[in-house]
Design a protein around this motif. Structure first.
Motif, PDB file in Angstrom:
ATOM      1  N   MET A  90     -24.952  -6.349 -23.204  1.00 25.88           N
ATOM      2  CA  MET A  90     -24.376  -5.270 -22.404  1.00 25.88           C
ATOM      3  C   MET A  90     -25.474  -4.405 -21.793  1.00 25.88           C
ATOM      4  SD  MET A  90     -21.336  -4.127 -25.016  1.00 25.88           S
ATOM      5  CE  MET A  90     -20.932  -2.675 -24.060  1.00 25.88           C
ATOM      6  N   ALA A  91     -26.480  -4.074 -22.607  1.00 27.10           N
ATOM      7  CA  ALA A  91     -27.589  -3.250 -22.124  1.00 27.10           C
ATOM      8  C   ALA A  91     -28.362  -3.964 -21.019  1.00 27.10           C
ATOM      9  CB  ALA A  91     -28.524  -2.894 -23.282  1.00 27.10           C
ATOM     10  N   THR A  92     -28.522  -5.273 -21.162  1.00 22.75           N
ATOM     11  CA  THR A  92     -29.207  -6.058 -20.130  1.00 22.75           C
ATOM     12  C   THR A  92     -28.436  -6.012 -18.820  1.00 22.75           C
ATOM     13  OG1 THR A  92     -30.097  -7.554 -21.819  1.00 22.75           O
ATOM     14  CG2 THR A  92     -30.130  -8.342 -19.549  1.00 22.75           C
ATOM     15  N   SER A  93     -27.116  -6.110 -18.910  1.00 17.27           N
ATOM     16  CA  SER A  93     -26.274  -6.068 -17.714  1.00 17.27           C
ATOM     17  C   SER A  93     -26.437  -4.748 -16.961  1.00 17.27           C
ATOM     18  CB  SER A  93     -24.808  -6.261 -18.113  1.00 17.27           C
ATOM     19  OG  SER A  93     -23.965  -6.133 -16.999  1.00 17.27           O
ATOM     20  N   ILE A  94     -26.361  -3.646 -17.686  1.00 16.58           N
ATOM     21  CA  ILE A  94     -26.480  -2.327 -17.063  1.00 16.58           C
ATOM     22  C   ILE A  94     -27.866  -2.142 -16.447  1.00 16.58           C
ATOM     23  CG2 ILE A  94     -26.482   0.160 -17.527  1.00 16.58           C
ATOM     24  CD1 ILE A  94     -24.408  -0.474 -19.768  1.00 16.58           C
ATOM     25  N   THR A  95     -28.885  -2.559 -17.189  1.00 19.17           N
ATOM     26  CA  THR A  95     -30.269  -2.389 -16.735  1.00 19.17           C
ATOM     27  C   THR A  95     -30.536  -3.211 -15.468  1.00 19.17           C
ATOM     28  OG1 THR A  95     -30.987  -2.007 -19.016  1.00 19.17           O
ATOM     29  CG2 THR A  95     -32.687  -2.576 -17.419  1.00 19.17           C
ATOM     30  N   CYS A  96     -30.144  -4.480 -15.479  1.00 18.94           N
ATOM     31  CA  CYS A  96     -30.356  -5.327 -14.307  1.00 18.94           C
ATOM     32  C   CYS A  96     -29.592  -4.804 -13.098  1.00 18.94           C
ATOM     33  CB  CYS A  96     -29.930  -6.765 -14.604  1.00 18.94           C
ATOM     34  SG  CYS A  96     -30.996  -7.631 -15.772  1.00 18.94           S
ATOM     35  N   SER A  97     -28.389  -4.322 -13.344  1.00 18.92           N
ATOM     36  CA  SER A  97     -27.572  -3.789 -12.254  1.00 18.92           C
ATOM     37  C   SER A  97     -28.255  -2.602 -11.582  1.00 18.92           C
ATOM     38  CB  SER A  97     -26.198  -3.374 -12.783  1.00 18.92           C
ATOM     39  OG  SER A  97     -25.399  -2.848 -11.750  1.00 18.92           O
ATOM     40  N   GLU A  98     -28.838  -1.708 -12.387  1.00 15.84           N
ATOM     41  CA  GLU A  98     -29.494  -0.531 -11.820  1.00 15.84           C
ATOM     42  C   GLU A  98     -30.754  -0.920 -11.046  1.00 15.84           C
ATOM     43  OE1 GLU A  98     -30.217   3.436 -10.742  1.00 15.84           O
ATOM     44  OE2 GLU A  98     -28.434   2.302 -11.314  1.00 15.84           O
ATOM     45  N   PHE A  99     -31.528  -1.863 -11.569  1.00 16.17           N
ATOM     46  CA  PHE A  99     -32.718  -2.324 -10.839  1.00 16.17           C
ATOM     47  C   PHE A  99     -32.320  -2.927  -9.498  1.00 16.17           C
ATOM     48  CE2 PHE A  99     -35.189  -1.699 -14.621  1.00 16.17           C
ATOM     49  CZ  PHE A  99     -36.517  -1.665 -14.208  1.00 16.17           C
ATOM     50  N   ARG A 100     -31.288  -3.749  -9.487  1.00 13.26           N
ATOM     51  CA  ARG A 100     -30.856  -4.372  -8.241  1.00 13.26           C
ATOM     52  C   ARG A 100     -30.221  -3.354  -7.291  1.00 13.26           C
ATOM     53  NH1 ARG A 100     -34.355  -8.182  -8.045  1.00 13.26           N
ATOM     54  NH2 ARG A 100     -33.740 -10.233  -8.863  1.00 13.26           N
ATOM     55  N   ARG A 101     -29.521  -2.364  -7.827  1.00 16.60           N
ATOM     56  CA  ARG A 101     -28.933  -1.324  -6.986  1.00 16.60           C
ATOM     57  C   ARG A 101     -30.036  -0.573  -6.240  1.00 16.60           C
ATOM     58  NH1 ARG A 101     -27.905   3.922  -6.532  1.00 16.60           N
ATOM     59  NH2 ARG A 101     -29.183   4.413  -8.349  1.00 16.60           N
ATOM     60  N   ARG A 102     -31.116  -0.251  -6.953  1.00 15.82           N
ATOM     61  CA  ARG A 102     -32.231   0.452  -6.294  1.00 15.82           C
ATOM     62  C   ARG A 102     -32.834  -0.422  -5.195  1.00 15.82           C
ATOM     63  NH1 ARG A 102     -34.718   4.372  -9.544  1.00 15.82           N
ATOM     64  NH2 ARG A 102     -33.171   5.136 -11.044  1.00 15.82           N
ATOM     65  N   MET A 103     -32.940  -1.703  -5.476  1.00 19.33           N
ATOM     66  CA  MET A 103     -33.517  -2.625  -4.496  1.00 19.33           C
ATOM     67  C   MET A 103     -32.659  -2.680  -3.226  1.00 19.33           C
ATOM     68  SD  MET A 103     -34.555  -6.616  -5.175  1.00 19.33           S
ATOM     69  CE  MET A 103     -35.412  -7.572  -3.946  1.00 19.33           C
ATOM     70  N   MET A 104     -31.333  -2.721  -3.410  1.00 26.32           N
ATOM     71  CA  MET A 104     -30.412  -2.745  -2.271  1.00 26.32           C
ATOM     72  C   MET A 104     -30.454  -1.436  -1.498  1.00 26.32           C
ATOM     73  SD  MET A 104     -27.193  -4.693  -4.062  1.00 26.32           S
ATOM     74  CE  MET A 104     -26.136  -4.571  -2.618  1.00 26.32           C
ATOM     75  N   SER A 105     -30.625  -0.320  -2.228  1.00 28.76           N
ATOM     76  CA  SER A 105     -30.689   0.993  -1.577  1.00 28.76           C
ATOM     77  C   SER A 105     -31.910   1.098  -0.678  1.00 28.76           C
ATOM     78  CB  SER A 105     -30.733   2.094  -2.636  1.00 28.76           C
ATOM     79  OG  SER A 105     -29.534   2.118  -3.396  1.00 28.76           O
ATOM     80  N   ARG A 106     -33.032   0.493  -1.111  1.00 30.12           N
ATOM     81  CA  ARG A 106     -34.251   0.550  -0.294  1.00 30.12           C
ATOM     82  C   ARG A 106     -34.094  -0.226   0.998  1.00 30.12           C
ATOM     83  NH1 ARG A 106     -36.429  -0.604  -5.504  1.00 30.12           N
ATOM     84  NH2 ARG A 106     -37.431   1.230  -6.433  1.00 30.12           N
ATOM     85  N   LYS A 107     -33.298  -1.307   0.955  1.00 30.31           N
ATOM     86  CA  LYS A 107     -33.133  -2.159   2.129  1.00 30.31           C
ATOM     87  C   LYS A 107     -32.162  -1.551   3.144  1.00 30.31           C
ATOM     88  CE  LYS A 107     -34.213  -6.536  -0.156  1.00 30.31           C
ATOM     89  NZ  LYS A 107     -33.703  -7.877  -0.549  1.00 30.31           N
ATOM     90  N   SER A 108     -31.243  -0.707   2.668  1.00 32.12           N
ATOM     91  CA  SER A 108     -30.219  -0.168   3.578  1.00 32.12           C
ATOM     92  C   SER A 108     -30.734   1.022   4.373  1.00 32.12           C
ATOM     93  CB  SER A 108     -28.998   0.231   2.758  1.00 32.12           C
ATOM     94  OG  SER A 108     -29.331   1.242   1.820  1.00 32.12           O
TER      95      SER A 108
END
Length: 259
Positions: free
Chosen positions: A241-259
């Motif tokens: 569960m912790a891995t899921s939340i952590t990976c999601s936040e890293f990818r969310r930041r990555m998507m935010s930088r691209k937008s």
């Protein structure tokens, strides 16, 4: 009908030492086996009920390596609660570790994860979030444990796991100035901490967390806060569960930088 020796040989692949000596692992269930037949993994043999033979042949698999088997025999081999109608033996692939690839992408590192189901779920998560490499300590549960294979739901074909001395891996990462993150109760709030699009995220053992030999090599400690902060809650999150939340936040930041 399968011979007693063949059933014994297939059952032996549930143990790590025989998987390594044979270079094979077992995959059970129609969905998983068909997914592996569609992948780049090399399936050696398929054992299935007569009713399933046409389905396997439809994947272009060599008929010489399809073995008609009684459900009762498959039940003797299987570790599932419900007997599968298809079981396959699959060659264990050789994966080389590319530090150039690790440096340019997001990577997971597992420090002593013991539960096969947790490992399988983490592999599925890595597949979902586009993470192709996972570094594993030598005491992390074996990827080809039947319960792990089942829990990956086919993602095992797309994710590369590298077992070795985890402190050595992370020391190499530090020398290459690859960001190394780790999850700790005293870490920075993951939702406000600076996170890079590349780096290694270390997840610890289910009960002990990140080990003493690994902790000094982590350059940024992060934490998933409970909500609200002052509310009494569970002691910790399951590692998957912790891995899921952590990976999601890293990818969310990555998507935010691209937008």
């Amino acid at each position: 009908m399968l011979s007693k020796n063949k059933i014994k040989q297939l059952r032996s692949l549930h143990l790590k030492k025989f998987r390594r000596s044979e270079g094979l692992f077992v995959a059970e269930g129609q969905k998983l086996v068909l997914d592996l037949l569609d992948s780049k993994m090399e399936v050696k043999d398929v054992f299935c009920t007569p009713e399933s033979i046409s389905t396997v042949e439809g994947k272009g698999f060599n008929p010489k390596n399809i073995h008609s088997s009684e459900l009762a025999d498959l039940k003797k081999i299987s570790q599932l609660k419900s007997s599968p109608d298809i079981i396959a033996t699959v060659h264990i692939p050789e994966h080389s570790l590319s530090w150039e690839e690790i440096a340019g992408d997001l990577c997971l590192a597992l420090d002593g994860v013991q539960d096969p189901g947790n490992l399988g779920t983490i592999i599925r998560l890595a597949d979902w979030f586009g993470i192709r490499n996972i570094l594993c300590s030598e005491d992390t549960v074996d990827l080809y444990n039947p319960k792990t294979v089942q829990a990956t739901m086919g993602a095992i074909a797309r994710i590369r796991l590298h077992y070795g001395n985890l402190p050595d891996y992370l020391q190499r990462a530090n020398e290459m100035e690859i960001p190394v993150y780790g999850t700790f109760l005293e870490g920075e709030n993951i939702y406000s901490a600076p996170l890079s699009p590349n780096g290694i995220i270390v997840m610890g053992n289910e009960g002990k967390g990140i080990s003493e030999s690994v902790e000094p090599l982590i350059r940024q400690k992060i934490h998933i806060p409970n909500f609200p902060a002052n509310r009494e809650t569970s002691e910790s999150l399951n590692v998957a569960m912790a891995t899921s939340i952590t990976c999601s936040e890293f990818r969310r930041r990555m998507m935010s930088r691209k937008s």
